[in-house]
Design a protein around this motif. Structure first.
Motif, PDB file in Angstrom:
ATOM      1  N   ARG A   1       1.967   1.955  -3.427  1.00 27.44           N
ATOM      2  CA  ARG A   1       0.850   2.450  -4.253  1.00 27.44           C
ATOM      3  C   ARG A   1       0.505   3.903  -3.952  1.00 27.44           C
ATOM      4  N   ARG A   2       0.871   4.343  -2.759  1.00 27.88           N
ATOM      5  CA  ARG A   2       0.609   5.756  -2.430  1.00 27.88           C
ATOM      6  C   ARG A   2       1.530   6.680  -3.223  1.00 27.88           C
TER       7      ARG A   2
ATOM      8  N   LYS B   1      -7.848  -0.255  -3.078  1.00 30.02           N
ATOM      9  CA  LYS B   1      -6.558  -0.928  -3.264  1.00 30.02           C
ATOM     10  C   LYS B   1      -5.647  -0.095  -4.163  1.00 30.02           C
ATOM     11  N   MET B   2      -6.257   0.433  -5.236  1.00 28.34           N
ATOM     12  CA  MET B   2      -5.461   1.180  -6.196  1.00 28.34           C
ATOM     13  C   MET B   2      -4.858   2.439  -5.605  1.00 28.34           C
ATOM     14  N   ILE B   3      -5.548   3.045  -4.656  1.00 30.03           N
ATOM     15  CA  ILE B   3      -5.025   4.298  -4.112  1.00 30.03           C
ATOM     16  C   ILE B   3      -4.143   4.061  -2.883  1.00 30.03           C
ATOM     17  N   GLY B   4      -3.876   2.798  -2.596  1.00 32.31           N
ATOM     18  CA  GLY B   4      -2.893   2.510  -1.549  1.00 32.31           C
ATOM     19  C   GLY B   4      -3.463   2.326  -0.153  1.00 32.31           C
ATOM     20  N   ALA B   5      -4.733   1.935  -0.090  1.00 30.88           N
ATOM     21  CA  ALA B   5      -5.313   1.690   1.241  1.00 30.88           C
ATOM     22  C   ALA B   5      -4.775   0.372   1.798  1.00 30.88           C
ATOM     23  N   THR B   6      -4.510   0.361   3.077  1.00 32.10           N
ATOM     24  CA  THR B   6      -4.045  -0.881   3.699  1.00 32.10           C
ATOM     25  C   THR B   6      -5.236  -1.833   3.853  1.00 32.10           C
TER      26      THR B   6
ATOM     27  N   PRO C   1       0.823  -1.227   0.000  1.00 36.75           N
ATOM     28  CA  PRO C   1       0.000   0.000   0.000  1.00 36.75           C
ATOM     29  C   PRO C   1       0.856   1.277   0.000  1.00 36.75           C
ATOM     30  N   GLN C   2       2.010   1.229   0.677  1.00 35.51           N
ATOM     31  CA  GLN C   2       2.870   2.425   0.698  1.00 35.51           C
ATOM     32  C   GLN C   2       3.438   2.715  -0.683  1.00 35.51           C
TER      33      GLN C   2
END
Lengths: 216, 288
Positions: A77-78, B206-211, A74-75
Motif C-alpha cells: 500500500r505504500r 490503513k489506506m496509506i500503508g500503516a502497519t 502495508p508495504q
C-alpha cells in the motif's frame, strides 16, 4: 504493472466480481467506468489488497495475491496512493498534518518532511492553506489535499475511486488534469468513475464494468 | 525512533484532540476507581474497626465472698486458658476497697466492720480473629466454674456486633466483586467507544500503508494515558478523603482509618491492565 488474472470475489450478500482479466502497464492512465454498484470499488479493493480474490490472482508490482503475507500488505500500500470520493481526511488535523501522515508511517523525521509537504501542497495548488482544517476547505480543495497525501510518498500507482463524485464539473475536470500531470511524470493512474461525459474526451484507455464483469 | 516519538506524541495529542471522549473516559475511570478504592479502604478498616470494638468488650467475673486471694488467682489462671480470652485482671477484695475509696472518697470500713466488696476479675476478649467471635461459650464456661458468683457481660450486644460484622464482611465481598466486574466493563467499553469514534482515522491509516502495530500504538498509549490520569485523580481524592476523615475522627475518637497506601499501586495497575485489555480488544475489531 497491475494484473488481474481470472480474479473473482463474492460477498456474502450476493454481489460478486467474476473472472476479471485486466492488465495495466506501468505509466498507463486507465479509466474504469460503470454504474453505481457495478463493482468498481471492489476491483480497486482487490488491487490494494483490502480483500483477496476467492479465485484467480491479482498482481501489483512484485506482490501477488496468492503469495503475499499479511504483514507485507502495508508495504504494497505504500507503493499505492489512494484517493476516494469520501476523502478520508482526518477532521482534527490541519492540511499540513494530513499530507504529512504517510511520511510518518514510512518513518521520516519531522525535520526531513517539512519541505516535502510544503512542496506537495504547492503542487496541488493549496499553498497558504497549510493550517486549515479539512472542513475549512471546499470539496475540490479537500480532494486535492487527498491527492497530495496520496502523492507525497511518491507512489508507483494512483488508485482513484470516484474522486470527482462530490465535485462540480469544473473542479472535477481540474482534478482529472491534475491526475494527468501526475501520470505524465510516470505514475500509473487507475481511476474509477461513473461520469462518462467527464472522461470520454480524455485520450486514455477506458475499461467498462457491469454487474461484476468487464466489458471490452 | 522518529516513528516511536511520533506515535508517543500522537497518543498525547489525541488526549487534547478528542477532549470530550477523553473527558468521558477519564471521568468514568476515575469514578469506578474511587468506588473500588473506597471498598479497598473499607475492607482494610473493617478488621481494624472490629478489633477496636472487641477491645471494648469486657466480662466482669465476681467471686463468692468466701474465696481466698490464692483461690481467686487460681480461677483467673483457669479463665485465662479459655480460647478467645485475651487477658485477665484480678481485683482482690483489698484492691476493690481501694478503688471504691478513690472513686467515692468514702471509707467503707468506717461505717461497716467488714469489707463487703467481692474479689473479681476483668476478662478481655481476643481482638484478632477472622470471622465471628462467639462470647456465649466463654461466659458459660466461666459461669460453670466453682467459686464464681456472677458474671456481668454485654453478651447480646457483642453478639449483635459480631453478626453485623460477619454480614458486613460478606456484603462487602459481594459488592467488591460486582464493582470489579462493572469496572472492567465500563473502562473497556469506554475505550471501545473512543476507538469506534475514530474509525475514519484507522481507515485512513490503513489506506496509506500503516502497519497494524503503527495503527494500534497510539490507541493503546492513549488508553494507558487515560487510565493513568483517571487513576491519579482517584488516588488524589482518596488520599485527601482519608486525610480529612482521620482529622475528623481524631477529634471524636481514638479510632482512625488505617490505609496501606500500596493499594494505590494496585489501583493504577488495575486501570492500566483493563485499559490495555479494552483497547487491544476494541482495536482488533478494525485491525486484523
Amino acid at each position: 504493472m497491475i494484473k488481474l488474472e481470472n480474479a473473482s470475489y463474492s460477498f456474502k450478500k450476493g454481489f460478486s466480481l467474476s473472472n476479471i482479466d485486466l492488465t495495466i502497464d506501468d505509466g498507463e492512465f486507465v479509466f474504469l467506468i460503470g454504474p453505481t454498484g457495478s463493482g468498481k470499488t471492489t476491483m480497486l479493493r482487490l488491487i490494494y489488497m483490502n480483500i483477496l480474490p476467492d479465485s484467480g490472482v491479482v498482481r501489483v508490482g512484485k506482490y501477488s495475491s496468492n503469495s503475499i503475507k499479511k504483514r507485507k500488505i502495508p508495504q504494497l500500500r505504500r507503493s499505492i496512493g489512494m484517493i476516494s470520493q469520501d476523502y478520508h481526511l482526518l477532521a482534527d488535523r490541519n492540511l499540513f498534518e494530513n499530507v504529512a501522515l504517510p511520511l510518518h508511517v514510512i518513518g521520516y523525521s519531522k525535520s526531513d518532511m517539512g519541505d516535502l509537504v510544503i512542496e506537495m501542497i504547492e503542487e496541488v495548488g493549496l499553498t497558504g492553506k497549510e493550517n486549515h482544517l479539512p472542513d475549512e476547505l471546499s470539496g475540490g480543495e479537500q480532494q486535492r489535499a487527498c491527492l497530495a497525501r496520496a502523492l507525497i510518498k511518491d507512489p508507483d500507482i494512483i488508485l482513484a475511486d470516484e474522486p470527482t463524485g462530490n465535485l462540480d464539473p469544473v473542479t472535477a475536470f481540474d482534478l482529472v488534469k491534475l491526475l494527468e500531470k501526475v501520470n505524465a511524470e510516470g505514475t500509473t493512474v487507475f481511476m474509477a468513475s461513473h461520469n462518462y461525459s467527464l472522461i470520454k474526451s480524455r485520450n486514455h484507455r477506458i475499461v467498462e464494468i457491469h454487474g461484476g464483469k468487464l466489458r471490452s | 525512533m522518529d516513528k516511536f516519538l511520533f506515535l508517543f506524541g500522537e497518543g498525547i495529542k489525541n488526549l487534547w484532540r478528542h477532549k470530550l471522549t477523553v473527558f468521558t473516559s477519564v471521568f468514568s475511570i476515575f469514578l469506578v476507581l474511587v468506588v473500588v478504592g473506597v471498598l479497598f479502604i473499607a475492607e482494610q478498616n473493617t478488621q481494624k474497626l472490629i478489633e477496636y470494638m472487641r477491645s471494648k468488650y469486657k466480662i466482669e467475673v465476681f467471686f463468692v465472698d468466701s474465696i481466698t486471694d490464692k483461690q481467686a488467682e487460681q480461677i483467673v489462671l483457669e479463665i485465662r486458658k479459655i480460647p478467645g480470652v485475651y487477658s485477665t485482671t484480678l481485683i482482690t477484695k483489698d484492691q476493690a476497697l481501694q478503688i471504691y475509696q478513690s472513686q467515692f472518697n468514702e471509707d467503707l470500713l468506717e461505717f461497716l466492720d467488714y469489707n463487703p466488696l467481692p474479689s473479681s476479675c476483668v476478662v478481655n476478649i481476643t481482638r484478632k480473629k477472622d470471622g465471628l467471635l462467639h462470647v456465649k461459650p466463654i461466659i458459660n464456661k466461666i459461669q460453670s466454674m466453682k467459686g464464681v458468683d456472677s458474671v456481668n457481660h454485654q453478651g447480646r450486644l457483642i453478639n449483635r456486633i459480631e453478626k453485623f460484622y460477619e454480614k458486613g464482611l460478606l456484603g462487602l465481598s459481594i459488592v467488591a466483586f460486582a464493582i470489579m466486574l462493572v469496572t472492567v466493563m465500563i473502562i473497556s467499553n469506554t475505550i471501545k467507544l473512543t476507538i469506534y469514534s475514530k474509525k475514519d482515522l484507522i481507515q485512513a491509516l490503513k489506506m496509506i500503508g500503516a502497519t497494524n502495530s503503527f495503527i494500534r500504538m497510539p490507541f493503546i498509549l492513549e488508553g494507558i494515558f487515560q487510565s493513568v490520569l483517571g487513576a491519579s485523580l482517584a488516588a488524589g481524592l482518596l488520599y485527601g478523603a482519608v486525610f480529612g476523615v482521620n482529622v475528623l475522627l481524631g477529634q471524636l475518637t481514638s479510632f482512625t482509618l488505617h490505609v496501606q497506601w500500596t493499594f494505590l499501586g494496585w489501583l493504577f495497575l488495575i486501570a492500566v491492565v483493563i485499559s490495555l485489555f479494552g483497547s487491544s480488544r476494541a482495536i482488533s475489531r478494525f485491525v486484523k
